[in-house]
Design a protein around this motif. Sequence first.
Motif, PDB file in Angstrom:
ATOM      1  N   TRP A 473       0.809  -1.225   0.000  1.00  0.00           N
ATOM      2  CA  TRP A 473       0.000   0.000   0.000  1.00  0.00           C
ATOM      3  C   TRP A 473       0.837   1.267   0.000  1.00  0.00           C
ATOM      4  N   LEU A 474       1.978   1.224   0.662  1.00  0.00           N
ATOM      5  CA  LEU A 474       2.801   2.437   0.772  1.00  0.00           C
ATOM      6  C   LEU A 474       3.962   2.471  -0.216  1.00  0.00           C
ATOM      7  N   GLY A 475       4.282   1.336  -0.834  1.00  0.00           N
ATOM      8  CA  GLY A 475       5.369   1.286  -1.796  1.00  0.00           C
ATOM      9  C   GLY A 475       4.908   1.011  -3.211  1.00  0.00           C
ATOM     10  N   LEU A 476       4.224  -0.124  -3.388  1.00  0.00           N
ATOM     11  CA  LEU A 476       3.784  -0.522  -4.724  1.00  0.00           C
ATOM     12  C   LEU A 476       2.707   0.408  -5.272  1.00  0.00           C
ATOM     13  N   VAL A 477       1.738   0.769  -4.454  1.00  0.00           N
ATOM     14  CA  VAL A 477       0.623   1.604  -4.930  1.00  0.00           C
ATOM     15  C   VAL A 477       1.096   3.000  -5.357  1.00  0.00           C
ATOM     16  N   PRO A 478       1.915   3.720  -4.544  1.00  0.00           N
ATOM     17  CA  PRO A 478       2.420   5.012  -5.036  1.00  0.00           C
ATOM     18  C   PRO A 478       3.234   4.897  -6.323  1.00  0.00           C
ATOM     19  N   ALA A 479       4.085   3.852  -6.409  1.00  0.00           N
ATOM     20  CA  ALA A 479       4.859   3.665  -7.643  1.00  0.00           C
ATOM     21  C   ALA A 479       3.939   3.393  -8.828  1.00  0.00           C
ATOM     22  N   ALA A 480       2.920   2.572  -8.602  1.00  0.00           N
ATOM     23  CA  ALA A 480       1.967   2.274  -9.675  1.00  0.00           C
ATOM     24  C   ALA A 480       1.185   3.519 -10.081  1.00  0.00           C
ATOM     25  N   ALA A 481       0.869   4.375  -9.128  1.00  0.00           N
ATOM     26  CA  ALA A 481       0.152   5.614  -9.447  1.00  0.00           C
ATOM     27  C   ALA A 481       1.005   6.511 -10.344  1.00  0.00           C
ATOM     28  N   LEU A 482       2.303   6.587 -10.051  1.00  0.00           N
ATOM     29  CA  LEU A 482       3.199   7.401 -10.882  1.00  0.00           C
ATOM     30  C   LEU A 482       3.330   6.799 -12.283  1.00  0.00           C
ATOM     31  N   VAL A 483       3.417   5.467 -12.366  1.00  0.00           N
ATOM     32  CA  VAL A 483       3.481   4.810 -13.681  1.00  0.00           C
ATOM     33  C   VAL A 483       2.180   5.038 -14.442  1.00  0.00           C
ATOM     34  N   ALA A 484       1.041   4.975 -13.744  1.00  0.00           N
ATOM     35  CA  ALA A 484      -0.245   5.226 -14.400  1.00  0.00           C
ATOM     36  C   ALA A 484      -0.300   6.636 -14.981  1.00  0.00           C
ATOM     37  N   LEU A 485       0.241   7.612 -14.249  1.00  0.00           N
ATOM     38  CA  LEU A 485       0.294   8.988 -14.746  1.00  0.00           C
ATOM     39  C   LEU A 485       1.140   9.064 -16.015  1.00  0.00           C
ATOM     40  N   ILE A 486       2.253   8.337 -16.045  1.00  0.00           N
ATOM     41  CA  ILE A 486       3.124   8.305 -17.223  1.00  0.00           C
ATOM     42  C   ILE A 486       2.391   7.697 -18.419  1.00  0.00           C
ATOM     43  N   VAL A 487       1.650   6.606 -18.179  1.00  0.00           N
ATOM     44  CA  VAL A 487       0.907   5.944 -19.259  1.00  0.00           C
ATOM     45  C   VAL A 487      -0.194   6.855 -19.795  1.00  0.00           C
ATOM     46  N   VAL A 488      -0.951   7.479 -18.881  1.00  0.00           N
ATOM     47  CA  VAL A 488      -2.039   8.369 -19.300  1.00  0.00           C
ATOM     48  C   VAL A 488      -1.491   9.556 -20.099  1.00  0.00           C
ATOM     49  N   ALA A 489      -0.388  10.145 -19.618  1.00  0.00           N
ATOM     50  CA  ALA A 489       0.213  11.277 -20.334  1.00  0.00           C
ATOM     51  C   ALA A 489       0.718  10.853 -21.710  1.00  0.00           C
ATOM     52  N   GLY A 490       1.142   9.600 -21.854  1.00  0.00           N
ATOM     53  CA  GLY A 490       1.575   9.114 -23.151  1.00  0.00           C
ATOM     54  C   GLY A 490       0.424   8.843 -24.098  1.00  0.00           C
ATOM     55  N   LEU A 491      -0.696   8.370 -23.564  1.00  0.00           N
ATOM     56  CA  LEU A 491      -1.855   8.069 -24.405  1.00  0.00           C
ATOM     57  C   LEU A 491      -2.616   9.323 -24.813  1.00  0.00           C
ATOM     58  N   TRP A 492      -2.603  10.332 -23.959  1.00  0.00           N
ATOM     59  CA  TRP A 492      -3.287  11.602 -24.261  1.00  0.00           C
ATOM     60  C   TRP A 492      -2.297  12.753 -24.084  1.00  0.00           C
ATOM     61  N   PRO A 493      -1.392  12.931 -25.058  1.00  0.00           N
ATOM     62  CA  PRO A 493      -0.291  13.890 -24.885  1.00  0.00           C
ATOM     63  C   PRO A 493      -0.599  15.302 -25.381  1.00  0.00           C
ATOM     64  N   ASP A 494      -1.837  15.578 -25.765  1.00  0.00           N
ATOM     65  CA  ASP A 494      -2.134  16.861 -26.424  1.00  0.00           C
ATOM     66  C   ASP A 494      -1.730  18.060 -25.581  1.00  0.00           C
TER      67      ASP A 494
END
Length: 523
Positions: A473-494
């Motif tokens: 919850w304190l390690g994997l989830v924050p890291a996954a949230a940051l990776v999710a932000l990277i993926v979203v920014a890549g899919l919708w980069p406008d």
Amino acid sequence: MIDTLTSAADWVVILPVVLCLAGAALLLMARHAGGYLAGFAMLVVLAVIVCDLQLFARVLAEGPLSMTMGRWLPPFGISFTADIMSAGFALAAAVVTLIVLLYVQMDPEGRDGTSGLYALILLLLAGVSGAFLTGDLFNLYVWFEVMLIASFGLMVIAGRDIQLDATIKYGFLNFLATSFFLAALGLLYGLVGTLNMADIIISAPKANPAAMASVAALFLLAFGTKAAAFPVNAWLPASYHAPPPAISALFAGLLTKVGTYALLRTLVALLPGSREILEPAVAVIAILTLVIAPLGAIAETNLRRALGFIVIGGIGVVISGMAVPSLQGIAGSAVYIFHAILTMSALYLVAGLIERMTGETDTRRMGGLYAASAPVSILFLVLVFAAAGTPPFLGFWPKLLLLGAGTELSGLADGTLDWWAIAVIVALLLNAFLTLIAGTRLWAHIFWRQGHEGERSEEPNASLRRLGGAETWLGLVPAAALVALIVVAGLWPDLLLRSGTEAAQGLLDPQRYIAAVGLEQAP
């Protein structure tokens, strides 16, 4: 002198720094207050994120915003001036800092604020935000010093021998770079009589071109060292593996990116004439950094040292935009810095989880993690693809812009060949290929191979352990949230691409920046 009060709305340009400095001071005074320190630090960073969001939205809508301190008109007063590039970088830095504050809660020592951990993290964020938002070169020097003080404290905070050794290497090269920076400031002030960035843009064309080129070369050496560009890059992989992974993530995401930002600001916006003189040197530095760094990652067996070489390769990507300085090229550099702040931080956070599960830092003694934790395996692979610039991840878009700029300037279409631009194109493609090899090699050794390297590599790794509840919850989830932000920014980069283009326009044609400070450029 300024006789009217600054509008309350304009204070947003300085609030990210003020909040961090005040928060750091309070945390240092109350460092024995126990479990409340982490929550207070997170609240401060959340407030900084809100201010950065408001600043970014305002600059996006209205253009650059400036505030001058001490009732003195610019260029005599210290100005804080935010444009779309600096506001975006400050926002990304604050987001990464919040993720790191959550991540450090995995460990009991992370929840203990008596060491000054939270105060130092806020002090580091103050230095980074100040460096991004300042409109004065000497003030930029001050914020570099603030960052150095905080980073020294964070580097040695656990007191292990390896950290002390890394701090000496880190400190020596950075002190040397700071000396070059200070020398360049003195020479520049002697030549143009000002250190206000907007005023330098006005005054630099009137100064002696040869002398200004020498000053620009000193800036290139100073900021190139701080950014870890070749050949002054050896300190980074020799130091970033030593502190705890959360601190390594902060360093990889923030410190070198301030150096690349300073290079963009000084060589493209402030001293464009001198940059043209130095363009062959800039191209050589970019090409060698792009090619040599991923080769170092391929050869390295220590996980975080290998990631350090991948960070260095990204510095070459940014510098390549200055070697092909069209609108597309500078936009690609700006977008890449934003991408690297998020992606390099996430790589080190995931590396920290890998080290916890294996109990090792050497990839030769890792293996079998895919069966132990598929989510960690997926996160690491996504970040490798993003770092290499594989579509559709975030790192693809800035490299596409840079390749477009190189192709446009190469003369391939009309036969008037520019060999420097062609060499940059080849180096960018080779960097992507080599980074992909380095990253997938790490992934195969850590996750796909069953056990330790050697004759027993197909036997299951008996030393693996799964992440506990708190670590998830304190390690994997924050890291996954940051990776999710990277993926979203890549899919919708406008939004990111539009902001990068506006940032490049502001650097290449800084009239709005000058006007925001309250100065006028002679026709």
